[in-house]
Motif scaffolding. Structure first.
Motif, PDB file in Angstrom:
ATOM      1  N   ARG A  55       0.819  -1.215   0.000  1.00 54.05           N
ATOM      2  CA  ARG A  55       0.000   0.000   0.000  1.00 54.05           C
ATOM      3  C   ARG A  55       0.853   1.265   0.000  1.00 54.05           C
ATOM      4  O   ARG A  55       0.481   2.270  -0.608  1.00 54.05           O
ATOM      5  N   HIS A  56       2.005   1.219   0.638  1.00 59.06           N
ATOM      6  CA  HIS A  56       2.809   2.435   0.812  1.00 59.06           C
ATOM      7  C   HIS A  56       4.069   2.457  -0.048  1.00 59.06           C
ATOM      8  O   HIS A  56       4.893   3.368   0.103  1.00 59.06           O
ATOM      9  N   GLY A  57       4.229   1.491  -0.934  1.00 58.40           N
ATOM     10  CA  GLY A  57       5.398   1.496  -1.802  1.00 58.40           C
ATOM     11  C   GLY A  57       6.699   1.269  -1.065  1.00 58.40           C
ATOM     12  O   GLY A  57       7.747   1.781  -1.472  1.00 58.40           O
ATOM     13  N   ALA A  58       6.651   0.492   0.016  1.00 65.85           N
ATOM     14  CA  ALA A  58       7.846   0.208   0.810  1.00 65.85           C
ATOM     15  C   ALA A  58       8.526  -1.057   0.289  1.00 65.85           C
ATOM     16  O   ALA A  58       7.996  -1.788  -0.550  1.00 65.85           O
ATOM     17  N   ARG A  59       9.721  -1.286   0.791  1.00 68.57           N
ATOM     18  CA  ARG A  59      10.393  -2.559   0.553  1.00 68.57           C
ATOM     19  C   ARG A  59      11.155  -2.921   1.815  1.00 68.57           C
ATOM     20  O   ARG A  59      12.077  -2.201   2.224  1.00 68.57           O
ATOM     21  N   PHE A  60      10.733  -4.000   2.449  1.00 69.63           N
ATOM     22  CA  PHE A  60      11.335  -4.451   3.696  1.00 69.63           C
ATOM     23  C   PHE A  60      12.129  -5.730   3.467  1.00 69.63           C
ATOM     24  O   PHE A  60      11.905  -6.449   2.482  1.00 69.63           O
ATOM     25  N   ALA A  61      13.037  -6.021   4.381  1.00 70.54           N
ATOM     26  CA  ALA A  61      13.710  -7.319   4.417  1.00 70.54           C
ATOM     27  C   ALA A  61      12.916  -8.216   5.366  1.00 70.54           C
ATOM     28  O   ALA A  61      12.415  -7.750   6.399  1.00 70.54           O
ATOM     29  N   TYR A  62      12.810  -9.491   5.021  1.00 69.48           N
ATOM     30  CA  TYR A  62      11.947 -10.390   5.784  1.00 69.48           C
ATOM     31  C   TYR A  62      12.712 -11.531   6.420  1.00 69.48           C
ATOM     32  O   TYR A  62      13.667 -12.071   5.845  1.00 69.48           O
ATOM     33  N   LEU A  63      12.245 -11.877   7.616  1.00 71.68           N
ATOM     34  CA  LEU A  63      12.775 -13.000   8.374  1.00 71.68           C
ATOM     35  C   LEU A  63      11.669 -14.025   8.582  1.00 71.68           C
ATOM     36  O   LEU A  63      10.511 -13.655   8.814  1.00 71.68           O
ATOM     37  N   PRO A  64      12.000 -15.308   8.543  1.00 65.70           N
ATOM     38  CA  PRO A  64      10.988 -16.321   8.848  1.00 65.70           C
ATOM     39  C   PRO A  64      10.707 -16.356  10.341  1.00 65.70           C
ATOM     40  O   PRO A  64      11.518 -15.912  11.153  1.00 65.70           O
ATOM     41  N   CYS A  65       9.555 -16.874  10.697  1.00 65.76           N
ATOM     42  CA  CYS A  65       9.197 -17.055  12.112  1.00 65.76           C
ATOM     43  C   CYS A  65       8.202 -18.198  12.218  1.00 65.76           C
ATOM     44  O   CYS A  65       7.139 -18.143  11.591  1.00 65.76           O
ATOM     45  N   PRO A  66       8.541 -19.230  12.994  1.00 68.78           N
ATOM     46  CA  PRO A  66       9.796 -19.412  13.745  1.00 68.78           C
ATOM     47  C   PRO A  66      10.889 -19.972  12.846  1.00 68.78           C
ATOM     48  O   PRO A  66      10.628 -20.430  11.739  1.00 68.78           O
ATOM     49  N   ALA A  67      12.122 -19.924  13.363  1.00 68.36           N
ATOM     50  CA  ALA A  67      13.253 -20.464  12.613  1.00 68.36           C
ATOM     51  C   ALA A  67      14.387 -20.761  13.587  1.00 68.36           C
ATOM     52  O   ALA A  67      14.391 -20.284  14.729  1.00 68.36           O
ATOM     53  N   SER A  68      15.344 -21.531  13.107  1.00 64.07           N
ATOM     54  CA  SER A  68      16.516 -21.851  13.915  1.00 64.07           C
ATOM     55  C   SER A  68      17.520 -20.714  13.846  1.00 64.07           C
ATOM     56  O   SER A  68      17.459 -19.844  12.965  1.00 64.07           O
ATOM     57  N   ALA A  69      18.489 -20.742  14.741  1.00 65.27           N
ATOM     58  CA  ALA A  69      19.542 -19.732  14.721  1.00 65.27           C
ATOM     59  C   ALA A  69      20.307 -19.784  13.401  1.00 65.27           C
ATOM     60  O   ALA A  69      20.678 -18.748  12.839  1.00 65.27           O
ATOM     61  N   ALA A  70      20.523 -20.989  12.870  1.00 66.98           N
ATOM     62  CA  ALA A  70      21.246 -21.119  11.604  1.00 66.98           C
ATOM     63  C   ALA A  70      20.477 -20.468  10.463  1.00 66.98           C
ATOM     64  O   ALA A  70      21.064 -19.783   9.605  1.00 66.98           O
ATOM     65  N   THR A  71      19.161 -20.656  10.432  1.00 67.66           N
ATOM     66  CA  THR A  71      18.339 -20.034   9.388  1.00 67.66           C
ATOM     67  C   THR A  71      18.376 -18.521   9.509  1.00 67.66           C
ATOM     68  O   THR A  71      18.468 -17.799   8.506  1.00 67.66           O
ATOM     69  N   TYR A  72      18.314 -18.015  10.723  1.00 66.76           N
ATOM     70  CA  TYR A  72      18.369 -16.568  10.925  1.00 66.76           C
ATOM     71  C   TYR A  72      19.723 -15.994  10.501  1.00 66.76           C
ATOM     72  O   TYR A  72      19.787 -14.876   9.971  1.00 66.76           O
ATOM     73  N   ARG A  73      20.797 -16.733  10.721  1.00 66.96           N
ATOM     74  CA  ARG A  73      22.110 -16.241  10.289  1.00 66.96           C
ATOM     75  C   ARG A  73      22.141 -16.025   8.785  1.00 66.96           C
ATOM     76  O   ARG A  73      22.648 -15.021   8.285  1.00 66.96           O
ATOM     77  N   THR A  74      21.569 -16.966   8.048  1.00 66.47           N
ATOM     78  CA  THR A  74      21.536 -16.838   6.588  1.00 66.47           C
ATOM     79  C   THR A  74      20.657 -15.673   6.161  1.00 66.47           C
ATOM     80  O   THR A  74      21.032 -14.863   5.298  1.00 66.47           O
ATOM     81  N   ALA A  75      19.468 -15.552   6.773  1.00 64.81           N
ATOM     82  CA  ALA A  75      18.526 -14.492   6.398  1.00 64.81           C
ATOM     83  C   ALA A  75      19.086 -13.107   6.707  1.00 64.81           C
ATOM     84  O   ALA A  75      18.883 -12.162   5.937  1.00 64.81           O
ATOM     85  N   LEU A  76      19.800 -12.983   7.799  1.00 65.30           N
ATOM     86  CA  LEU A  76      20.325 -11.672   8.188  1.00 65.30           C
ATOM     87  C   LEU A  76      21.434 -11.200   7.267  1.00 65.30           C
ATOM     88  O   LEU A  76      21.649  -9.997   7.113  1.00 65.30           O
TER      89      LEU A  76
END
Length: 306
Positions: free
Chosen positions: A249-270
């Motif tokens: 709606r606002h023409g934004a672009r965000f980075a996304y993280l899964p939830c829930p996820a393991s620490a290893a998955t979060y390391r890759t996403a970050l």
């Protein structure tokens, strides 16, 4: 005119300060009550930040114009049941205000009285640029309700492993502090008065919008995300329905993280989240509280504005 706002719960409601300022700017008076015993018997307008309002309580003020505002539905545990109890036992007001269409449908009140929608806004001070540049000290900042961070302990483990610095702005419960305190990359600002929050946010490069993908959170406005955008911060968010709708709606672009996820998955996403050229901070100046509140029809219903 004197409007009595009634908020007896624990939730932090920044809209109360916005309401008071708007009413006073229109030449009227407003008073916030934390206890129902402080309500005067001759109150002309009672604005309930619901909460349960029993019929017996409402009958103590038969001459008043009663407004019921629902900025949120009930939260877990037993959220569905609490909403049903509210529907069965709530007093009938003269007017209702809902955050959005989903909140209206979830609560399921019959349409016996006039109603409208009032989304969350942003305090004007968030749009004021600092007099001098604020030094960026942290990679991320998280603002707001800290109890939800129980869902994201693997994320904070990943941030610690990556050496990413994080500023937490808000009151941290003791049990959660004992879990997070060992991470040397975390800094705890504690509670900050609302007028100091913009400066706290600008100490970081990115705003963390950590919302579990469960009802009602996934269908309701994230105030922290609005404030990140107003302060000019790119946003890294968990992926859920409301934030995707807002982004489009606002023409934004965000980075996304899964939830829930393991620490290893979060390391890759970050690793992907820290690419600033991929992100777009939307212009949310139209969401400033004075502009949002001026659009409400309820002021005419109670005769405050012509």
């Amino acid at each position: 005119m004197l409007i009595h706002f009634v908020h007896t719960g624990d939730a932090y409601l920044p809209e109360l300060q916005a309401y008071v300022a708007f009413v006073q700017s229109a030449g009227h008076q407003a008073q916030v009550h934390r206890h129902i015993n402080s309500l005067p018997g001759d109150a002309a307008v009672l604005w309930w930040m619901c909460g349960q309002v029993s019929r017996q309580l409402a009958q103590r003020h038969p001459a008043a114009f009663h407004i019921h505002e629902y900025a949120s539905t009930s939260v877990p545990p037993l959220a569905w049941l609490k909403d049903r109890v509210k529907r069965w036992h709530q007093a009938l007001p003269d007017y209702r205000i809902y955050q959005n269409e989903w909140v209206l449908q979830r609560l399921g009140f019959a349409v016996e009285v006039p109603y409208e929608f009032r989304d969350m806004g942003v305090a004007p001070e968030f749009f004021n640029p600092p007099l001098k540049p604020i030094e960026t000290e942290f990679d991320f900042v998280y603002l707001g309700e800290m109890r939800r961070l129980h869902h994201f302990l693997p994320l904070f483990e990943a941030l610690a492993q990556l050496g990413r610095s994080v500023l937490l702005v808000g009151q941290l419960p003791d049990d959660l502090q004992s879990r997070l305190q060992p991470h040397a990359n975390l800094s705890f600002a504690g509670y900050a008065p609302h007028h100091q929050v913009p400066a706290q946010l600008r100490r970081a490069r990115y705003g963390l919008n950590l919302v579990p993908d469960q009802l009602p959170y996934s269908q309701q406005t994230s105030t922290k995300l609005l404030e990140y955008c107003a302060a000019g911060l790119p946003v890294v968010s968990t992926d859920y329905a409301w934030v995707r709708q807002f982004e489009q709606r606002h023409g934004a672009r965000f980075a996304y993280l899964p939830c829930p996820a393991s620490a290893a998955t979060y390391r890759t996403a970050l690793g992907q989240a820290l690419e600033p050229q991929r992100l777009v901070v939307p212009d949310v100046r139209a969401l400033a509280w004075p502009l949002l509140l001026a659009q409400l029809q309820v002021w005419r219903q109670i005769g405050m504005l012509a």
